[in-house]
Design a protein around this motif. Structure first.
Motif, PDB file in Angstrom:
ATOM      1  N   MET A   1     -52.945  40.652  53.536  1.00  0.00           N
ATOM      2  CA  MET A   1     -52.191  40.539  54.781  1.00  0.00           C
ATOM      3  C   MET A   1     -50.708  40.339  54.486  1.00  0.00           C
ATOM      4  SD  MET A   1     -52.433  37.631  57.727  1.00  0.00           S
ATOM      5  CE  MET A   1     -54.192  37.845  57.920  1.00  0.00           C
ATOM      6  N   ILE A   2     -49.896  41.049  55.237  1.00  0.00           N
ATOM      7  CA  ILE A   2     -48.442  40.940  55.078  1.00  0.00           C
ATOM      8  C   ILE A   2     -47.926  39.838  55.990  1.00  0.00           C
ATOM      9  CG2 ILE A   2     -46.247  42.144  55.266  1.00  0.00           C
ATOM     10  CD1 ILE A   2     -47.891  44.783  55.017  1.00  0.00           C
ATOM     11  N   LYS A   3     -47.119  38.935  55.431  1.00  0.00           N
ATOM     12  CA  LYS A   3     -46.526  37.852  56.218  1.00  0.00           C
ATOM     13  C   LYS A   3     -45.033  38.110  56.364  1.00  0.00           C
ATOM     14  CE  LYS A   3     -48.402  34.660  53.545  1.00  0.00           C
ATOM     15  NZ  LYS A   3     -48.731  33.345  52.951  1.00  0.00           N
ATOM     16  N   ILE A   4     -44.605  38.295  57.616  1.00  0.00           N
ATOM     17  CA  ILE A   4     -43.193  38.482  57.926  1.00  0.00           C
ATOM     18  C   ILE A   4     -42.614  37.137  58.352  1.00  0.00           C
ATOM     19  CG2 ILE A   4     -41.517  39.610  59.445  1.00  0.00           C
ATOM     20  CD1 ILE A   4     -43.592  41.839  59.876  1.00  0.00           C
ATOM     21  N   GLY A   5     -41.584  36.701  57.675  1.00  0.00           N
ATOM     22  CA  GLY A   5     -40.882  35.491  58.088  1.00  0.00           C
ATOM     23  C   GLY A   5     -39.744  35.877  59.012  1.00  0.00           C
ATOM     24  N   LEU A   6     -39.753  35.340  60.220  1.00  0.00           N
ATOM     25  CA  LEU A   6     -38.721  35.647  61.202  1.00  0.00           C
ATOM     26  C   LEU A   6     -37.852  34.412  61.390  1.00  0.00           C
ATOM     27  CD1 LEU A   6     -37.759  37.754  63.395  1.00  0.00           C
ATOM     28  CD2 LEU A   6     -39.212  36.496  65.000  1.00  0.00           C
TER      29      LEU A   6
ATOM     30  N   ALA B   1     -32.308  46.439  69.905  1.00  0.00           N
ATOM     31  CA  ALA B   1     -33.097  45.499  69.105  1.00  0.00           C
ATOM     32  C   ALA B   1     -34.519  46.000  68.925  1.00  0.00           C
ATOM     33  CB  ALA B   1     -33.095  44.122  69.766  1.00  0.00           C
ATOM     34  N   ALA B   2     -35.108  46.534  69.992  1.00  0.00           N
ATOM     35  CA  ALA B   2     -36.476  47.048  69.911  1.00  0.00           C
ATOM     36  C   ALA B   2     -36.563  48.211  68.926  1.00  0.00           C
ATOM     37  CB  ALA B   2     -36.952  47.486  71.298  1.00  0.00           C
ATOM     38  N   ALA B   3     -35.549  49.071  68.936  1.00  0.00           N
ATOM     39  CA  ALA B   3     -35.531  50.193  67.996  1.00  0.00           C
ATOM     40  C   ALA B   3     -35.442  49.692  66.554  1.00  0.00           C
ATOM     41  CB  ALA B   3     -34.363  51.124  68.315  1.00  0.00           C
ATOM     42  N   GLN B   4     -34.680  48.623  66.340  1.00  0.00           N
ATOM     43  CA  GLN B   4     -34.579  48.043  64.998  1.00  0.00           C
ATOM     44  C   GLN B   4     -35.923  47.456  64.556  1.00  0.00           C
ATOM     45  OE1 GLN B   4     -30.764  45.612  64.480  1.00  0.00           O
ATOM     46  NE2 GLN B   4     -30.615  46.211  66.621  1.00  0.00           N
ATOM     47  N   VAL B   5     -36.624  46.798  65.479  1.00  0.00           N
ATOM     48  CA  VAL B   5     -37.938  46.235  65.158  1.00  0.00           C
ATOM     49  C   VAL B   5     -38.905  47.348  64.762  1.00  0.00           C
ATOM     50  CG1 VAL B   5     -39.964  45.070  66.119  1.00  0.00           C
ATOM     51  CG2 VAL B   5     -37.671  44.139  66.519  1.00  0.00           C
ATOM     52  N   ASP B   6     -38.910  48.441  65.510  1.00  0.00           N
ATOM     53  CA  ASP B   6     -39.799  49.565  65.185  1.00  0.00           C
ATOM     54  C   ASP B   6     -39.490  50.121  63.797  1.00  0.00           C
ATOM     55  OD1 ASP B   6     -41.254  49.501  67.564  1.00  0.00           O
ATOM     56  OD2 ASP B   6     -39.840  50.822  68.605  1.00  0.00           O
ATOM     57  N   ALA B   7     -38.211  50.267  63.491  1.00  0.00           N
ATOM     58  CA  ALA B   7     -37.818  50.803  62.186  1.00  0.00           C
ATOM     59  C   ALA B   7     -38.218  49.845  61.062  1.00  0.00           C
ATOM     60  CB  ALA B   7     -36.310  51.050  62.157  1.00  0.00           C
ATOM     61  N   ILE B   8     -38.075  48.548  61.304  1.00  0.00           N
ATOM     62  CA  ILE B   8     -38.452  47.545  60.301  1.00  0.00           C
ATOM     63  C   ILE B   8     -39.951  47.586  60.033  1.00  0.00           C
ATOM     64  CG2 ILE B   8     -38.701  45.040  59.949  1.00  0.00           C
ATOM     65  CD1 ILE B   8     -35.934  44.786  61.381  1.00  0.00           C
ATOM     66  N   LEU B   9     -40.755  47.626  61.077  1.00  0.00           N
ATOM     67  CA  LEU B   9     -42.206  47.672  60.910  1.00  0.00           C
ATOM     68  C   LEU B   9     -42.626  48.917  60.133  1.00  0.00           C
ATOM     69  CD1 LEU B   9     -43.324  46.443  64.437  1.00  0.00           C
ATOM     70  CD2 LEU B   9     -43.812  45.303  62.255  1.00  0.00           C
ATOM     71  N   LYS B  10     -42.015  50.037  60.462  1.00  0.00           N
ATOM     72  CA  LYS B  10     -42.332  51.287  59.759  1.00  0.00           C
ATOM     73  C   LYS B  10     -42.000  51.175  58.275  1.00  0.00           C
ATOM     74  CE  LYS B  10     -41.388  56.269  59.953  1.00  0.00           C
ATOM     75  NZ  LYS B  10     -40.629  57.335  60.676  1.00  0.00           N
TER      76      LYS B  10
ATOM     77  N   ASP C   1     -45.610  42.258  71.153  1.00  0.00           N
ATOM     78  CA  ASP C   1     -45.864  43.402  72.033  1.00  0.00           C
ATOM     79  C   ASP C   1     -46.374  44.611  71.256  1.00  0.00           C
ATOM     80  OD1 ASP C   1     -45.003  41.878  74.159  1.00  0.00           O
ATOM     81  OD2 ASP C   1     -42.992  42.770  74.235  1.00  0.00           O
ATOM     82  N   ARG C   2     -46.094  44.651  69.959  1.00  0.00           N
ATOM     83  CA  ARG C   2     -46.553  45.754  69.123  1.00  0.00           C
ATOM     84  C   ARG C   2     -47.866  45.426  68.402  1.00  0.00           C
ATOM     85  NH1 ARG C   2     -41.745  46.006  70.609  1.00  0.00           N
ATOM     86  NH2 ARG C   2     -40.444  47.878  70.584  1.00  0.00           N
ATOM     87  N   GLY C   3     -48.455  44.301  68.774  1.00  0.00           N
ATOM     88  CA  GLY C   3     -49.799  43.979  68.300  1.00  0.00           C
ATOM     89  C   GLY C   3     -49.888  43.067  67.093  1.00  0.00           C
ATOM     90  N   TYR C   4     -48.782  42.408  66.733  1.00  0.00           N
ATOM     91  CA  TYR C   4     -48.788  41.544  65.552  1.00  0.00           C
ATOM     92  C   TYR C   4     -48.720  40.078  65.967  1.00  0.00           C
ATOM     93  CZ  TYR C   4     -47.986  46.037  63.463  1.00  0.00           C
ATOM     94  OH  TYR C   4     -48.124  47.364  63.109  1.00  0.00           O
ATOM     95  N   PRO C   5     -49.730  39.282  65.621  1.00  0.00           N
ATOM     96  CA  PRO C   5     -49.761  37.871  66.015  1.00  0.00           C
ATOM     97  C   PRO C   5     -48.557  37.118  65.457  1.00  0.00           C
ATOM     98  CG  PRO C   5     -51.887  38.555  65.126  1.00  0.00           C
ATOM     99  CD  PRO C   5     -50.921  39.660  64.840  1.00  0.00           C
ATOM    100  N   LEU C   6     -48.078  36.161  66.232  1.00  0.00           N
ATOM    101  CA  LEU C   6     -46.910  35.388  65.833  1.00  0.00           C
ATOM    102  C   LEU C   6     -47.222  33.903  65.918  1.00  0.00           C
ATOM    103  CD1 LEU C   6     -43.217  35.925  66.678  1.00  0.00           C
ATOM    104  CD2 LEU C   6     -44.274  33.795  67.427  1.00  0.00           C
ATOM    105  N   HIS C   7     -46.843  33.200  64.865  1.00  0.00           N
ATOM    106  CA  HIS C   7     -46.928  31.734  64.872  1.00  0.00           C
ATOM    107  C   HIS C   7     -45.514  31.202  65.079  1.00  0.00           C
ATOM    108  CE1 HIS C   7     -46.957  27.637  63.140  1.00  0.00           C
ATOM    109  NE2 HIS C   7     -48.143  27.593  63.699  1.00  0.00           N
TER     110      HIS C   7
ATOM    111  N   ILE D   1     -56.573  40.952  60.533  1.00  0.00           N
ATOM    112  CA  ILE D   1     -55.228  41.369  60.953  1.00  0.00           C
ATOM    113  C   ILE D   1     -54.430  41.809  59.723  1.00  0.00           C
ATOM    114  CG2 ILE D   1     -53.098  40.629  62.063  1.00  0.00           C
ATOM    115  CD1 ILE D   1     -55.473  40.703  63.967  1.00  0.00           C
ATOM    116  N   GLU D   2     -53.726  42.942  59.835  1.00  0.00           N
ATOM    117  CA  GLU D   2     -53.005  43.476  58.672  1.00  0.00           C
ATOM    118  C   GLU D   2     -51.640  42.827  58.450  1.00  0.00           C
ATOM    119  OE1 GLU D   2     -51.604  47.486  58.893  1.00  0.00           O
ATOM    120  OE2 GLU D   2     -51.051  47.350  61.004  1.00  0.00           O
ATOM    121  N   MET D   3     -51.048  42.296  59.540  1.00  0.00           N
ATOM    122  CA  MET D   3     -49.692  41.770  59.408  1.00  0.00           C
ATOM    123  C   MET D   3     -49.471  40.696  60.471  1.00  0.00           C
ATOM    124  SD  MET D   3     -46.224  44.002  58.812  1.00  0.00           S
ATOM    125  CE  MET D   3     -46.591  45.193  60.084  1.00  0.00           C
TER     126      MET D   3
END
Length: 200
Positions: free
Chosen positions: A1-6, A180-189, A23-29, A103-105
């Motif tokens: 599983m990939i852990k993204i630190g925000l 910002a949303a476009a940046q998030v999509d590019a980051i996830l990709k 909103d893109r399906g990735y759980p957030l703590h 969950i993958e990420m």
């Protein structure tokens, strides 16, 4: 599983950006939301013992607690010694559940990620940022916020330019929600591409 630190300094738009990942399906703590829950539950007797008179029937009285710790580094350190281990435990439970669910990420929203050395617990770091004027306007518009409180919070946080220099990715929220949303999509990709290449 990939852990993204925000992470990101106060007023940078981290909560809004975090919701974009959800909103893109990735759980957030959310560490801040966890603290809010702890202030109504497990942390209450511990904080009352350390800072008598700062809790009541509804849990921790945040205004009373703030008056005791803001501008008092020693008191703030005592509070963090209580809260940080409780937040970490909740974070591990969240991560274990997500892994069990396949969950993958996941995204870990950690306000003081660099300041507390939490980058060691994640695979990549996304820093949410904006220009200083935008940050100041956003924060001072919050109910109950004062210039003194804002400056005290900022003093605890690593400067934005240093966070940006240490980030794997940056989301600039000063250019509007669509950007910002476009940046998030590019980051996830890009994260998926990077980890696929590593066979993870």
């Amino acid at each position: 599983m990939i852990k993204i630190g925000l992470t990101g300094s106060i007023g940078m738009g981290k909560t809004t950006t975090g919701q974009m990942f959800v909103d893109r399906g990735y759980p957030l703590h959310d560490a801040d939301a966890t603290v809010h829950r702890l202030y109504k539950g497990a942390a209450v007797p511990l904080i009352e013992a350390e800072f008598p008179g700062t809790t009541g029937p509804l849990g921790v009285d945040r205004a009373a607690l703030s008056s005791r710790v803001i501008g008092n580094p020693e008191a703030m350190k005592r509070l963090e010694t209580i809260i940080h281990p409780l937040v970490r435990r909740q974070e591990r439970e969240f991560y274990d559940q997500a892994r069990a669910d396949g969950i993958e990420m996941v995204v870990l929203d950690i306000p003081l990620l660099f300041e507390t050395g939490a980058e060691d617990r994640v695979d990549v770091v996304v820093v949410v940022s904006a220009d200083a004027d935008t940050q100041r306007q956003r924060v001072l518009a919050r109910p109950g916020m004062t210039v003194e409180k804002f400056e005290a919070i900022k003093a605890k946080q690593m400067p934005d330019e240093e966070k940006r220099s240490r980030a794997d990715y940056i989301v600039d929220t000063g250019r509007g929600l669509d950007a910002a949303a476009a940046q998030v999509d590019a980051i996830l990709k890009d994260i998926k591409r990077r980890f696929a290449q590593r066979g993870e």
